[in-house]
Enzyme design. Structure first.
Site, mmCIF file in Angstrom:
data_model
loop_
_atom_site.group_PDB
_atom_site.id
_atom_site.type_symbol
_atom_site.label_atom_id
_atom_site.label_comp_id
_atom_site.label_asym_id
_atom_site.label_seq_id
_atom_site.Cartn_x
_atom_site.Cartn_y
_atom_site.Cartn_z
ATOM 1 C CE LYS A 485 -4.105 5.030 -1.684
ATOM 2 N NZ LYS A 485 -5.269 4.525 -0.938
ATOM 3 C CG ASP A 487 -2.948 2.895 -5.988
ATOM 4 O OD1 ASP A 487 -2.014 2.085 -5.931
ATOM 5 O OD2 ASP A 487 -4.062 2.684 -5.474
ATOM 6 C CG ASN A 489 -4.019 -0.464 -7.772
ATOM 7 O OD1 ASN A 489 -3.448 -0.858 -6.761
ATOM 8 N ND2 ASN A 489 -4.863 0.544 -7.760
ATOM 9 C CG ASP A 557 -4.370 -2.352 -0.546
ATOM 10 O OD1 ASP A 557 -4.221 -1.155 -0.248
ATOM 11 O OD2 ASP A 557 -4.533 -2.757 -1.712
HETATM 12 C C1 GLA Z 1 -5.048 0.085 -4.251
HETATM 13 C C2 GLA Z 1 -4.695 0.872 -3.010
HETATM 14 C C3 GLA Z 1 -5.935 1.086 -2.181
HETATM 15 C C4 GLA Z 1 -6.979 1.807 -2.990
HETATM 16 C C5 GLA Z 1 -7.285 1.020 -4.262
HETATM 17 C C6 GLA Z 1 -8.190 1.805 -5.190
HETATM 18 O O1 GLA Z 1 -5.366 -1.219 -3.954
HETATM 19 O O2 GLA Z 1 -3.699 0.237 -2.288
HETATM 20 O O3 GLA Z 1 -5.625 1.812 -1.023
HETATM 21 O O4 GLA Z 1 -6.540 3.089 -3.302
HETATM 22 O O5 GLA Z 1 -6.092 0.717 -4.971
HETATM 23 O O6 GLA Z 1 -8.458 1.144 -6.348
#
Ligand code: GLA
Length: 756
Positions: A485, A487, A489, A557
């Site tokens: 995954k 990511d 953020n 999320d």
């Molecule tokens: C993001 C992702 C979540 C998770 C968090 C971890 O918000 O969308 O699914 O992986 O980061 O920090």
């Protein structure tokens, strides 16, 4: 031939199965004009549609009153600063500080297949043959070689027709053939001038936990746009724009759509002009963008996907779904069922260790879940979101016994293992940042903005990319990891690169995206069996560019089943269900606090990749026992869901009461409909639902019951769905056409030659 040049008429004619797109070359100055886009027509001389002989509203007669002429001519790719006052497609600054661009047509090529776009994600005819050699006439490319002599700039306009999907892709390559440096300050990918047919704009907007909500709005005079300057295509606005006739609906009316195969800043705009034309444009956002083009250098834009539907929004959706499934998504999982995974994020957040993960895995394995994904918090000393990004070393205080041990244990349970990374980021509290503070994006002399306690790494630098790639690769080599995954953020701000020269700082955002593409390409080339899921603070990484690297993208999320109805409706409007990351999570939901039945959560997650995101050791025994059944349903219907044609029947965002969509197999022998009653009202009679996409002549059995219904009956008469007591009730309807009917030769001959 899908594409032809009609020399006498000076028309380039592009056909797909149901659409035609026509370009005209306006004599003398060789302007490249737009003649027609819409329903497929026979090839005739339609040059008159450009109205080149009509006087615009100027005092003189239109004897090439040049500026007024340019300002009203429908253009394929608009020049800049020379009389067309509508949105230009390209802007160039010379060393002398002047602007002004004009394209003159020079020559053309028509070829089979589709050229690759260097360093950029792009559609292809066939994956095994990305250059498209051997492509038949189902995929053909037209290249218009144009030039601005004053700038000594070559401008190639590329059009590829995907016949079966009714899609035309567009991109542009510019080349500096002169001795002087030029600066590109705007290079859009597509521009389309249309007569206004009482169009409405359709866009997708949102926020964190509210991604891709559909918005319809009137188009007033002047410019209206959506865009992103966040460095990613974003939660807030989506690189998609459709113009639909005001009374076009799901199944009727004209719709023109543009979707951008790009993952950075973009601008999608509709401009209504004085003559009631609409100029629709798509491209990299020009703000903060500039690109130095030295002698012989080239710049290639990302591509825009165009589709036209004369049968409403639904047909647009199905064109895009087919396009992405057939010609954009790649790799081992392109058309494969994805493993049912359990992700520990909402189960543990940062608070986990080997034992906790193995507890989850043991219980999950026993219930039929196929993969454990270890989310954020396994590296450096990360126990919250305020440290360690960039230090991709396993934290052996949590992952006791090391990562390989954990993965081996999970594998021994018969489960696969996946892992989370956030490769583009660095925490101020990290070894990496302490060693290389100049690797973060920031402006000298200015404290960069923190967001989620982190900075963005400067992916325009090859040393940064090399470090990041090696960090990820060494973890993947160290254990049997089958899923990542990826990511991201936070969004970009404080745009400054310690690597780029002052005159090239405007290149940072685009170079960042190119760097990201380079890394993901390298990753999937080195680990071809890896299942990659992109993600950005939930669903901000959803765009066609990312789909080229990862067959699935985390949708949001917000895992609440009811909120997801809206988010998934907007997402599925332009993306295939096979690409939508969807999980069953715990209740009350962590984001909205709502409780919904476990069964409903399962039904909603079926419209995606399917998995779990909860502490399976803590949910009730009753809910645990529902998991094997849900997984069985997933396995039973996922081929149909992944490959079928999608029909939206009712929109919860519009009616506020219920949601309903269908997926119908290409041969129309099977269909699945899901229905969610969001609000249970007292004393409500049953609801009549008319199905879509079935074959009228077939008889269908629903959910294995005794009676069969004609496809025509189901579509025109419909079925009655009883109102159930309470809110948030979900139901699945599986329809299969009966063999006896399919084998009826009389029907077959008349209706379907393929069925024996
Ligand atoms: C993001 C992702 C979540 C998770 C968090 C971890 O918000 O969308 O699914 O992986 O980061 O920090």
């Amino acid at each position: 031939m899908a594409i032809a040049y009609m020399e006498k008429e000076k028309l380039f004619w592009i056909d797909t199965k149901n659409t035609s797109y026509v370009i005209g070359i306006v004599d003398k100055e060789q302007f490249v004009g737009h003649v027609y886009y819409g329903k497929r027509m026979q090839r005739q001389d339609i040059f008159y549609l450009m109205r080149t002989g009509e006087a615009p509203f100027v005092p003189s007669k239109n004897n090439r009153e040049r500026s007024a002429f340019l300002d009203s001519l429908p253009m394929e790719y608009a020049g800049d600063g020379l009389g067309d006052y509508r949105e230009s497609s390209i802007s160039v600054k010379t060393k002398g500080g002047h602007a002004g661009v004009s394209l003159a047509f020079g020559s053309y090529e028509i070829k089979k297949g589709k050229p690759r776009l260097n360093g950029l994600p792009a559609t292809f005819y066939r994956e095994e043959d990305m250059r498209g050699e051997g492509a038949n006439e189902e995929c053909m490319t037209l290249i218009l070689h144009c030039r601005d002599e004053a700038l000594e700039l070559d401008i190639d306009l590329l059009y590829t027709a995907f016949e079966q999907e009714d899609v035309i892709t567009r991109s542009v390559t510019v080349r500096n053939t002169g001795k002087n440096e030029l600066f590109l300050t705007k290079v859009f990918s597509a521009s389309l001038d249309l007569d206004n047919q009482d169009f409405e704009m359709v866009t997708l907007h949102g926020s964190w936990a509210r991604e891709r909500q559909v918005e319809y709005r009137e188009i007033g005079y002047g410019k209206q746009s959506v865009g992103s300057l966040r460095g990613v295509s974003s939660h807030q606005e989506h690189p998609f724009l459709a113009l639909k006739e005001k009374n076009a609906g799901e199944d009727t009316g004209s719709v023109y759509a543009m979707h951008f195969v790009y993952s950075g800043n973009f601008l999608a705009q509709a401009e209504r002009t004085q003559h009631n034309m609409i100029r629709m444009t798509m491209g990299i956002h020009p703000k903060n963008f500039s690109w130095r083009l030295g002698t012989s250098e080239e710049f290639c834009t990302p591509e825009a996907i165009l589709t036209y539907s004369s049968a409403g929004m639904g047909q647009m959706t199905r064109n895009l779904h087919d396009m992405y499934r057939n010609h954009l998504i790649r790799g081992k999982y392109k058309d494969k069922k994805r493993p049912v995974l359990i992700n520990n994020w909402e189960a543990t957040y940062f608070d986990f260790d080997t034992e906790r993960l193995l507890d989850i895995a043991k219980r999950a394995a026993g219930l039929g879940i196929e993969m454990l994904v270890m989310d954020d918090g396994w590296f450096g000393h990360r126990n919250s979101d305020n440290s360690s990004l960039g230090d991709w070393q396993v934290n052996e205080e949590k992952i006791i016994g090391g990562l390989k041990h954990l993965v081996d244990e999970v594998n021994a349970l018969g489960m696969r293992f996946g892992i989370w990374f956030e490769p583009e980021m660095v925490s101020p509290d990290s070894k990496l940042y302490r060693k290389h503070p100049d690797w973060a994006i920031k402006i000298p002399g200015r404290e960069p903005a923190l967001s989620r306690n982190q900075y963005v790494l400067d992916f325009s630098r090859s040393d940064v990319r090399e470090y990041v790639y090696e960090s990820v690769a060494q973890i993947l080599h160290g254990a049997n990891i089958e899923y990542v995954k990826w990511d991201m953020n936070r969004q970009l701000s404080d745009l400054g690169s310690a690597f780029l020269s002052p005159e090239c700082q405007g290149e940072l955002s685009h170079r960042y995206v190119l760097g990201l593409y380079e890394l993901q390409e390298r990753l999937i080339q080195e680990f071809p069996d890896l299942l990659l899921e992109n993600c950005s603070g939930g669903g901000a990484r959803f765009d066609p560019g990312m789909l080229y690297y990862s067959p699935q993208i985390w949708c949001s999320d917000d895992t609440d089943a009811i909120e997801r109805l809206k988010i998934q409706e907007g997402t599925a409007m332009i993306y295939p269900l096979s690409a939508i990351g969807a999980h069953v999570s715990d209740c009350p939901n962590h984001t909205v606090g709502r409780s919904t039945p476990f069964e409903t959560r399962g039904i909603v997650a079926l419209a995606g990749t399917f998995g779990y995101e909860l502490d399976i050791t803590k949910i009730s025994e009753e809910e645990q026992q529902m998991i094997p059944k849900q997984i069985e349903v997933y396995h039973k219907y996922n081929d149909l869901i992944r490959r079928g044609d999608y029909y939206r029947i009712a929109s919860y965002s519009a009616n506020h009461e219920y949601d309903c969509y269908m997926v119908v197999s290409k041969d129309k022998r099977e269909a699945l409909m899901t229905y969610i009653q969001v609000l249970g009202e007292p004393n409500r009679r049953s609801r009549r639902i008319c199905l879509k996409g079935l074959k009228p002549e077939y008889n269908y059995r629903i959910n294995g019951k005794d009676r069969v219904y004609g496809g025509d009956v189901l579509m025109s008469g419909g079925i009655l769905i009883e109102s159930r007591k309470g809110d948030f009730k979900g139901e699945i309807f599986y329809l299969n056409a009966q063999e006896s009917v399919i084998k009826d030769k009389k029907l077959d001959k008349k209706n379907d030659k393929n069925i024996k």
